[in-house]
Motif scaffolding. Sequence first.
Motif, PDB file in Angstrom:
ATOM      1  N   ALA A  46     -49.348  -5.162  60.414  1.00 36.96           N
ATOM      2  CA  ALA A  46     -48.058  -5.080  59.731  1.00 36.96           C
ATOM      3  C   ALA A  46     -47.966  -6.105  58.602  1.00 36.96           C
ATOM      4  O   ALA A  46     -48.760  -7.051  58.531  1.00 36.96           O
ATOM      5  N   LYS A  47     -46.967  -5.896  57.739  1.00 39.46           N
ATOM      6  CA  LYS A  47     -46.655  -6.859  56.686  1.00 39.46           C
ATOM      7  C   LYS A  47     -45.295  -7.469  56.987  1.00 39.46           C
ATOM      8  O   LYS A  47     -44.360  -6.766  57.366  1.00 39.46           O
ATOM      9  N   VAL A  48     -45.188  -8.785  56.817  1.00 39.46           N
ATOM     10  CA  VAL A  48     -43.926  -9.476  57.047  1.00 39.46           C
ATOM     11  C   VAL A  48     -42.969  -9.159  55.901  1.00 39.46           C
ATOM     12  O   VAL A  48     -43.275  -9.396  54.730  1.00 39.46           O
ATOM     13  N   VAL A  49     -41.807  -8.590  56.248  1.00 42.26           N
ATOM     14  CA  VAL A  49     -40.777  -8.268  55.263  1.00 42.26           C
ATOM     15  C   VAL A  49     -39.814  -9.440  55.094  1.00 42.26           C
ATOM     16  O   VAL A  49     -39.403  -9.780  53.986  1.00 42.26           O
ATOM     17  N   ALA A  50     -39.439 -10.049  56.215  1.00 37.53           N
ATOM     18  CA  ALA A  50     -38.529 -11.197  56.198  1.00 37.53           C
ATOM     19  C   ALA A  50     -38.892 -12.116  57.354  1.00 37.53           C
ATOM     20  O   ALA A  50     -39.326 -11.660  58.417  1.00 37.53           O
ATOM     21  N   SER A  51     -38.716 -13.419  57.145  1.00 37.41           N
ATOM     22  CA  SER A  51     -39.127 -14.391  58.162  1.00 37.41           C
ATOM     23  C   SER A  51     -38.142 -15.544  58.268  1.00 37.41           C
ATOM     24  O   SER A  51     -37.686 -16.088  57.266  1.00 37.41           O
ATOM     25  N   GLY A  52     -37.849 -15.905  59.513  1.00 37.01           N
ATOM     26  CA  GLY A  52     -37.098 -17.121  59.775  1.00 37.01           C
ATOM     27  C   GLY A  52     -37.975 -18.143  60.468  1.00 37.01           C
ATOM     28  O   GLY A  52     -37.485 -19.171  60.945  1.00 37.01           O
ATOM     29  N   GLU A 105     -41.339   2.298  62.154  1.00 38.92           N
ATOM     30  CA  GLU A 105     -41.638   1.883  60.778  1.00 38.92           C
ATOM     31  C   GLU A 105     -41.417   0.388  60.585  1.00 38.92           C
ATOM     32  O   GLU A 105     -42.219  -0.292  59.929  1.00 38.92           O
ATOM     33  N   TYR A 106     -40.333  -0.130  61.129  1.00 44.49           N
ATOM     34  CA  TYR A 106     -40.008  -1.556  61.032  1.00 44.49           C
ATOM     35  C   TYR A 106     -39.781  -2.104  62.438  1.00 44.49           C
ATOM     36  O   TYR A 106     -39.210  -1.421  63.293  1.00 44.49           O
ATOM     37  N   SER A 107     -40.209  -3.338  62.672  1.00 49.74           N
ATOM     38  CA  SER A 107     -39.998  -3.979  63.973  1.00 49.74           C
ATOM     39  C   SER A 107     -39.375  -5.351  63.781  1.00 49.74           C
ATOM     40  O   SER A 107     -39.788  -6.124  62.908  1.00 49.74           O
ATOM     41  N   LEU A 108     -38.376  -5.645  64.631  1.00 49.12           N
ATOM     42  CA  LEU A 108     -37.812  -6.986  64.710  1.00 49.12           C
ATOM     43  C   LEU A 108     -38.548  -7.712  65.828  1.00 49.12           C
ATOM     44  O   LEU A 108     -38.511  -7.290  66.984  1.00 49.12           O
ATOM     45  N   ILE A 109     -39.238  -8.808  65.504  1.00 51.45           N
ATOM     46  CA  ILE A 109     -40.018  -9.580  66.467  1.00 51.45           C
ATOM     47  C   ILE A 109     -39.294 -10.899  66.728  1.00 51.45           C
ATOM     48  O   ILE A 109     -39.343 -11.820  65.888  1.00 51.45           O
ATOM     49  N   PRO A 110     -38.611 -11.038  67.866  1.00 53.89           N
ATOM     50  CA  PRO A 110     -37.834 -12.265  68.118  1.00 53.89           C
ATOM     51  C   PRO A 110     -38.709 -13.512  68.274  1.00 53.89           C
ATOM     52  O   PRO A 110     -38.333 -14.594  67.824  1.00 53.89           O
ATOM     53  N   GLU A 111     -39.871 -13.361  68.914  1.00 54.89           N
ATOM     54  CA  GLU A 111     -40.762 -14.498  69.146  1.00 54.89           C
ATOM     55  C   GLU A 111     -42.174 -14.127  68.674  1.00 54.89           C
ATOM     56  O   GLU A 111     -42.918 -13.474  69.394  1.00 54.89           O
ATOM     57  N   PRO A 112     -42.558 -14.551  67.478  1.00 56.82           N
ATOM     58  CA  PRO A 112     -43.842 -14.128  66.906  1.00 56.82           C
ATOM     59  C   PRO A 112     -45.043 -14.939  67.372  1.00 56.82           C
ATOM     60  O   PRO A 112     -46.043 -15.024  66.673  1.00 56.82           O
ATOM     61  N   LEU A 150     -32.775  -5.608  57.206  1.00 56.73           N
ATOM     62  CA  LEU A 150     -33.995  -6.252  56.735  1.00 56.73           C
ATOM     63  C   LEU A 150     -33.772  -7.728  56.419  1.00 56.73           C
ATOM     64  O   LEU A 150     -34.570  -8.342  55.717  1.00 56.73           O
ATOM     65  N   GLN A 151     -32.694  -8.297  56.925  1.00 56.61           N
ATOM     66  CA  GLN A 151     -32.451  -9.710  56.695  1.00 56.61           C
ATOM     67  C   GLN A 151     -32.456 -10.464  58.019  1.00 56.61           C
ATOM     68  O   GLN A 151     -32.132  -9.913  59.067  1.00 56.61           O
ATOM     69  N   ILE A 152     -32.853 -11.718  57.961  1.00 56.34           N
ATOM     70  CA  ILE A 152     -32.897 -12.594  59.129  1.00 56.34           C
ATOM     71  C   ILE A 152     -31.673 -13.510  59.100  1.00 56.34           C
ATOM     72  O   ILE A 152     -31.437 -14.188  58.100  1.00 56.34           O
ATOM     73  N   PRO A 153     -30.896 -13.558  60.181  1.00 50.95           N
ATOM     74  CA  PRO A 153     -29.734 -14.468  60.198  1.00 50.95           C
ATOM     75  C   PRO A 153     -30.175 -15.924  60.086  1.00 50.95           C
ATOM     76  O   PRO A 153     -31.264 -16.297  60.539  1.00 50.95           O
ATOM     77  N   ASP A 154     -29.360 -16.750  59.469  1.00 51.85           N
ATOM     78  CA  ASP A 154     -29.652 -18.180  59.373  1.00 51.85           C
ATOM     79  C   ASP A 154     -29.839 -18.778  60.759  1.00 51.85           C
ATOM     80  O   ASP A 154     -29.077 -18.499  61.692  1.00 51.85           O
ATOM     81  N   GLY A 155     -30.874 -19.579  60.895  1.00 52.16           N
ATOM     82  CA  GLY A 155     -31.143 -20.236  62.163  1.00 52.16           C
ATOM     83  C   GLY A 155     -32.053 -19.466  63.085  1.00 52.16           C
ATOM     84  O   GLY A 155     -32.537 -20.007  64.091  1.00 52.16           O
ATOM     85  N   SER A 156     -32.326 -18.196  62.789  1.00 53.95           N
ATOM     86  CA  SER A 156     -33.214 -17.392  63.623  1.00 53.95           C
ATOM     87  C   SER A 156     -34.674 -17.640  63.246  1.00 53.95           C
ATOM     88  O   SER A 156     -34.997 -17.893  62.088  1.00 53.95           O
ATOM     89  N   THR A 157     -35.573 -17.569  64.229  1.00 52.77           N
ATOM     90  CA  THR A 157     -37.011 -17.701  63.956  1.00 52.77           C
ATOM     91  C   THR A 157     -37.705 -16.344  64.077  1.00 52.77           C
ATOM     92  O   THR A 157     -38.923 -16.271  64.272  1.00 52.77           O
ATOM     93  N   SER A 158     -36.936 -15.277  63.975  1.00 54.55           N
ATOM     94  CA  SER A 158     -37.480 -13.927  64.109  1.00 54.55           C
ATOM     95  C   SER A 158     -38.247 -13.503  62.865  1.00 54.55           C
ATOM     96  O   SER A 158     -38.158 -14.135  61.802  1.00 54.55           O
ATOM     97  N   LEU A 159     -38.997 -12.417  63.014  1.00 51.23           N
ATOM     98  CA  LEU A 159     -39.664 -11.766  61.892  1.00 51.23           C
ATOM     99  C   LEU A 159     -39.239 -10.312  61.839  1.00 51.23           C
ATOM    100  O   LEU A 159     -38.958  -9.695  62.866  1.00 51.23           O
ATOM    101  N   ILE A 160     -39.218  -9.755  60.651  1.00 49.34           N
ATOM    102  CA  ILE A 160     -39.098  -8.310  60.483  1.00 49.34           C
ATOM    103  C   ILE A 160     -40.388  -7.824  59.850  1.00 49.34           C
ATOM    104  O   ILE A 160     -40.821  -8.338  58.815  1.00 49.34           O
ATOM    105  N   LEU A 161     -41.028  -6.853  60.517  1.00 47.62           N
ATOM    106  CA  LEU A 161     -42.324  -6.357  60.085  1.00 47.62           C
ATOM    107  C   LEU A 161     -42.226  -4.927  59.573  1.00 47.62           C
ATOM    108  O   LEU A 161     -41.471  -4.116  60.119  1.00 47.62           O
TER     109      LEU A 161
END
Length: 228
Positions: A89-95, A113-120, A39-50
């Motif tokens: 969805a609700k944004v859990v974490a965002s880069g 239940e949760y989705s990693l969205i690389p390009e939102p 549920l964490q976004i790596p530094d420098g990533s622009t991904s979202l976790i929903l």
Amino acid sequence: MAASLTESRASNKQIIFKNYVTGYPKQEDMILTSSSISLQIPDGSTSLILKNLFLSCDPYMRGKMSEPIIKSYTDAFTPGEVIYGFGVAKVVASGHADFKAGDLVWGITGWEEYSLIPEPKGLLKIKYTDIPLSYYTGILGMPGLTAYVGFHEICSPKKGETVYVSAASGAVGQLVGQFAKLMGCYVVGSAGSKEKVDLLKNKFGFDDAFNYKEEPDLTAALKRQFVK
């Protein structure tokens, strides 16, 4: 802003597409599984976790279950991967600079239940939350936008004109018919069963409707409906 480096994981139920489908989809064509997701976004990533709240099951998804022998406007699902479609969805974490944790969004997401969205870039923020969020899978989502643009921007009828809607009991067709009635048009729809025809006339307010499976000549059926 990226999440902290403190590891946080969650169990993630997923619906996996098993293999290409022939005929009607069956339960066996999909697999319910469970995995783990960070549920964490790596530094420098622009991904979202929903965190997915509502998922929409739409007719176009059946076409994505067929083997891609003929090129289509939308890519087929990939066997062994998560099924995806429109959802809320609700944004859990965002880069990504345009989104923050806690934002509500709608757009393409996974059946999980949760989705990693690389390009939102295809996700839209939900500004109005005083209505049920599930409406963003229908009237305020893809079906509603398709019906509105198709009717008002492309078809663009005038009050008093006649409107025919095929597949009228579908998610888009039923909305087109209601938009037409609100404009003051005479509206006839076609569907594939008596139950759907009754729904069009008795619930969705169509002036008339017919079962296209019982009509050997569509032109004659339309003349009967519109030429009085």
